[in-house]
Scaffold this motif. Structure first.
Motif, PDB file in Angstrom:
ATOM      1  N   TRP A   1       0.807  -1.222   0.000  1.00 42.87           N
ATOM      2  CA  TRP A   1       0.000   0.000   0.000  1.00 42.87           C
ATOM      3  C   TRP A   1       0.838   1.270   0.000  1.00 42.87           C
ATOM      4  O   TRP A   1       0.392   2.309  -0.507  1.00 42.87           O
ATOM      5  CB  TRP A   1      -0.964   0.000   1.172  1.00 42.87           C
ATOM      6  N   ASP A   2       2.039   1.226   0.543  1.00 45.41           N
ATOM      7  CA  ASP A   2       2.895   2.411   0.571  1.00 45.41           C
ATOM      8  C   ASP A   2       3.374   2.820  -0.823  1.00 45.41           C
ATOM      9  O   ASP A   2       3.769   3.959  -1.032  1.00 45.41           O
ATOM     10  CB  ASP A   2       4.118   2.179   1.469  1.00 45.41           C
ATOM     11  N   ASN A   3       3.343   1.893  -1.766  1.00 43.49           N
ATOM     12  CA  ASN A   3       3.830   2.165  -3.114  1.00 43.49           C
ATOM     13  C   ASN A   3       2.717   2.389  -4.138  1.00 43.49           C
ATOM     14  O   ASN A   3       2.985   2.548  -5.316  1.00 43.49           O
ATOM     15  CB  ASN A   3       4.707   1.013  -3.603  1.00 43.49           C
ATOM     16  N   ILE A   4       1.473   2.396  -3.690  1.00 41.09           N
ATOM     17  CA  ILE A   4       0.348   2.550  -4.606  1.00 41.09           C
ATOM     18  C   ILE A   4      -0.342   3.878  -4.316  1.00 41.09           C
ATOM     19  O   ILE A   4      -0.558   4.247  -3.168  1.00 41.09           O
ATOM     20  CB  ILE A   4      -0.647   1.379  -4.453  1.00 41.09           C
ATOM     21  N   ARG A   5      -0.688   4.614  -5.377  1.00 46.81           N
ATOM     22  CA  ARG A   5      -1.409   5.879  -5.196  1.00 46.81           C
ATOM     23  C   ARG A   5      -2.580   5.914  -6.169  1.00 46.81           C
ATOM     24  O   ARG A   5      -2.557   5.296  -7.225  1.00 46.81           O
ATOM     25  CB  ARG A   5      -0.491   7.073  -5.428  1.00 46.81           C
ATOM     26  N   LEU A   6      -3.595   6.662  -5.810  1.00 43.69           N
ATOM     27  CA  LEU A   6      -4.745   6.828  -6.684  1.00 43.69           C
ATOM     28  C   LEU A   6      -4.343   7.663  -7.890  1.00 43.69           C
ATOM     29  O   LEU A   6      -3.614   8.643  -7.762  1.00 43.69           O
ATOM     30  CB  LEU A   6      -5.887   7.520  -5.944  1.00 43.69           C
ATOM     31  N   ALA A   7      -4.814   7.243  -9.054  1.00 44.28           N
ATOM     32  CA  ALA A   7      -4.503   7.977 -10.273  1.00 44.28           C
ATOM     33  C   ALA A   7      -5.593   7.739 -11.306  1.00 44.28           C
ATOM     34  O   ALA A   7      -6.177   6.659 -11.358  1.00 44.28           O
ATOM     35  CB  ALA A   7      -3.158   7.527 -10.839  1.00 44.28           C
ATOM     36  N   THR A   8      -5.838   8.758 -12.116  1.00 43.96           N
ATOM     37  CA  THR A   8      -6.756   8.593 -13.236  1.00 43.96           C
ATOM     38  C   THR A   8      -6.034   7.819 -14.334  1.00 43.96           C
ATOM     39  O   THR A   8      -4.812   7.631 -14.281  1.00 43.96           O
ATOM     40  CB  THR A   8      -7.197   9.950 -13.799  1.00 43.96           C
ATOM     41  N   ARG A   9      -6.757   7.421 -15.360  1.00 47.78           N
ATOM     42  CA  ARG A   9      -6.135   6.721 -16.486  1.00 47.78           C
ATOM     43  C   ARG A   9      -5.095   7.618 -17.154  1.00 47.78           C
ATOM     44  O   ARG A   9      -4.004   7.178 -17.491  1.00 47.78           O
ATOM     45  CB  ARG A   9      -7.197   6.287 -17.485  1.00 47.78           C
ATOM     46  N   SER A  10      -5.418   8.889 -17.314  1.00 50.28           N
ATOM     47  CA  SER A  10      -4.493   9.843 -17.928  1.00 50.28           C
ATOM     48  C   SER A  10      -3.215   9.985 -17.094  1.00 50.28           C
ATOM     49  O   SER A  10      -2.111  10.038 -17.634  1.00 50.28           O
ATOM     50  CB  SER A  10      -5.170  11.200 -18.095  1.00 50.28           C
ATOM     51  N   GLN A  11      -3.353  10.043 -15.782  1.00 48.17           N
ATOM     52  CA  GLN A  11      -2.186  10.150 -14.904  1.00 48.17           C
ATOM     53  C   GLN A  11      -1.344   8.879 -14.960  1.00 48.17           C
ATOM     54  O   GLN A  11      -0.114   8.949 -14.950  1.00 48.17           O
ATOM     55  CB  GLN A  11      -2.632  10.435 -13.472  1.00 48.17           C
ATOM     56  N   ASN A  12      -1.998   7.727 -15.035  1.00 45.28           N
ATOM     57  CA  ASN A  12      -1.268   6.466 -15.141  1.00 45.28           C
ATOM     58  C   ASN A  12      -0.462   6.409 -16.430  1.00 45.28           C
ATOM     59  O   ASN A  12       0.680   5.962 -16.442  1.00 45.28           O
ATOM     60  CB  ASN A  12      -2.241   5.293 -15.092  1.00 45.28           C
TER      61      ASN A  12
ATOM     62  N   ALA B   1      12.131  20.802 -23.800  1.00 41.39           N
ATOM     63  CA  ALA B   1      10.766  21.250 -24.077  1.00 41.39           C
ATOM     64  C   ALA B   1       9.754  20.241 -23.548  1.00 41.39           C
ATOM     65  O   ALA B   1       8.745  20.609 -22.940  1.00 41.39           O
ATOM     66  CB  ALA B   1      10.567  21.468 -25.573  1.00 41.39           C
ATOM     67  N   TYR B   2      10.027  18.941 -23.762  1.00 44.67           N
ATOM     68  CA  TYR B   2       9.124  17.914 -23.258  1.00 44.67           C
ATOM     69  C   TYR B   2       9.124  17.907 -21.725  1.00 44.67           C
ATOM     70  O   TYR B   2       8.063  17.816 -21.110  1.00 44.67           O
ATOM     71  CB  TYR B   2       9.490  16.518 -23.778  1.00 44.67           C
ATOM     72  N   THR B   3      10.282  18.037 -21.126  1.00 48.28           N
ATOM     73  CA  THR B   3      10.383  18.024 -19.664  1.00 48.28           C
ATOM     74  C   THR B   3       9.579  19.160 -19.051  1.00 48.28           C
ATOM     75  O   THR B   3       8.837  18.961 -18.082  1.00 48.28           O
ATOM     76  CB  THR B   3      11.858  18.099 -19.227  1.00 48.28           C
ATOM     77  N   ARG B   4       9.707  20.366 -19.601  1.00 48.15           N
ATOM     78  CA  ARG B   4       8.937  21.513 -19.100  1.00 48.15           C
ATOM     79  C   ARG B   4       7.435  21.252 -19.214  1.00 48.15           C
ATOM     80  O   ARG B   4       6.673  21.491 -18.272  1.00 48.15           O
ATOM     81  CB  ARG B   4       9.307  22.783 -19.863  1.00 48.15           C
ATOM     82  N   ALA B   5       7.016  20.763 -20.378  1.00 48.92           N
ATOM     83  CA  ALA B   5       5.594  20.505 -20.600  1.00 48.92           C
ATOM     84  C   ALA B   5       5.085  19.387 -19.691  1.00 48.92           C
ATOM     85  O   ALA B   5       3.968  19.476 -19.160  1.00 48.92           O
ATOM     86  CB  ALA B   5       5.342  20.165 -22.061  1.00 48.92           C
ATOM     87  N   ALA B   6       5.860  18.345 -19.507  1.00 46.53           N
ATOM     88  CA  ALA B   6       5.446  17.231 -18.647  1.00 46.53           C
ATOM     89  C   ALA B   6       5.276  17.702 -17.213  1.00 46.53           C
ATOM     90  O   ALA B   6       4.299  17.344 -16.547  1.00 46.53           O
ATOM     91  CB  ALA B   6       6.464  16.099 -18.722  1.00 46.53           C
ATOM     92  N   ASN B   7       6.200  18.505 -16.728  1.00 45.80           N
ATOM     93  CA  ASN B   7       6.072  19.028 -15.366  1.00 45.80           C
ATOM     94  C   ASN B   7       4.852  19.928 -15.231  1.00 45.80           C
ATOM     95  O   ASN B   7       4.156  19.905 -14.212  1.00 45.80           O
ATOM     96  CB  ASN B   7       7.337  19.777 -14.959  1.00 45.80           C
ATOM     97  N   GLU B   8       4.575  20.714 -16.265  1.00 42.87           N
ATOM     98  CA  GLU B   8       3.419  21.618 -16.230  1.00 42.87           C
ATOM     99  C   GLU B   8       2.098  20.855 -16.322  1.00 42.87           C
ATOM    100  O   GLU B   8       1.175  21.114 -15.556  1.00 42.87           O
ATOM    101  CB  GLU B   8       3.509  22.607 -17.398  1.00 42.87           C
ATOM    102  N   HIS B   9       2.000  19.912 -17.249  1.00 43.41           N
ATOM    103  CA  HIS B   9       0.736  19.224 -17.493  1.00 43.41           C
ATOM    104  C   HIS B   9       0.498  18.016 -16.596  1.00 43.41           C
ATOM    105  O   HIS B   9      -0.651  17.710 -16.275  1.00 43.41           O
ATOM    106  CB  HIS B   9       0.656  18.765 -18.955  1.00 43.41           C
ATOM    107  N   HIS B  10       1.556  17.308 -16.200  1.00 35.46           N
ATOM    108  CA  HIS B  10       1.391  16.075 -15.441  1.00 35.46           C
ATOM    109  C   HIS B  10       1.794  16.200 -13.967  1.00 35.46           C
ATOM    110  O   HIS B  10       1.497  15.303 -13.194  1.00 35.46           O
ATOM    111  CB  HIS B  10       2.194  14.937 -16.073  1.00 35.46           C
ATOM    112  N   GLY B  11       2.490  17.258 -13.600  1.00 37.51           N
ATOM    113  CA  GLY B  11       2.877  17.465 -12.204  1.00 37.51           C
ATOM    114  C   GLY B  11       3.640  16.302 -11.622  1.00 37.51           C
ATOM    115  O   GLY B  11       4.614  15.830 -12.195  1.00 37.51           O
ATOM    116  N   LYS B  12       3.161  15.803 -10.472  1.00 29.66           N
ATOM    117  CA  LYS B  12       3.875  14.722  -9.783  1.00 29.66           C
ATOM    118  C   LYS B  12       3.815  13.396 -10.543  1.00 29.66           C
ATOM    119  O   LYS B  12       4.525  12.463 -10.206  1.00 29.66           O
ATOM    120  CB  LYS B  12       3.344  14.538  -8.366  1.00 29.66           C
ATOM    121  N   PHE B  13       2.984  13.301 -11.579  1.00 28.98           N
ATOM    122  CA  PHE B  13       2.898  12.081 -12.373  1.00 28.98           C
ATOM    123  C   PHE B  13       3.823  12.135 -13.585  1.00 28.98           C
ATOM    124  O   PHE B  13       3.891  11.190 -14.367  1.00 28.98           O
ATOM    125  CB  PHE B  13       1.461  11.831 -12.830  1.00 28.98           C
ATOM    126  N   ALA B  14       4.545  13.244 -13.771  1.00 29.86           N
ATOM    127  CA  ALA B  14       5.472  13.366 -14.897  1.00 29.86           C
ATOM    128  C   ALA B  14       6.601  12.359 -14.760  1.00 29.86           C
ATOM    129  O   ALA B  14       7.140  12.155 -13.671  1.00 29.86           O
ATOM    130  CB  ALA B  14       6.033  14.775 -14.960  1.00 29.86           C
TER     131      ALA B  14
END
Length: 89
Positions: A9-20, A73-86
């Protein structure tokens, strides 16, 4: 910890399909070595894109010798759009 066999359980977090999907590793058929970056033969440039919620956003074209800029460019966008799921690799 990205270990698929470690389902405590410590390694599992709730996520939407998009976040996954955002948290998935680089595809095995990727030839650039950079997530979100591929070579466009027609334009002879690197093309960068990111997908969120089923919608792909084009981030630009980069000259052949600018793979590092395309990656940034991808890294910046991933951090902006995906946050902690990047995930970059």
């Amino acid at each position: 910890n990205l270990n698929r066999a470690d389902n405590c359980w410590d390694n599992i977090r709730l996520a939407t399909r998009s976040q996954n999907i955002a948290n998935s590793p680089i595809r095995t058929d990727n030839t650039s070595g950079v997530k979100g970056v591929c070579w466009c033969k027609h334009a002879r440039k690197w093309v960068v894109a990111i997908t969120k919620d089923g919608r792909t956003r084009h981030l630009g074209y980069f000259d052949e010798d600018k793979l590092a800029d395309a990656s940034a460019a991808y890294t910046r966008a991933a951090n902006e759009h995906h946050g902690k799921f990047a995930r970059m690799e």
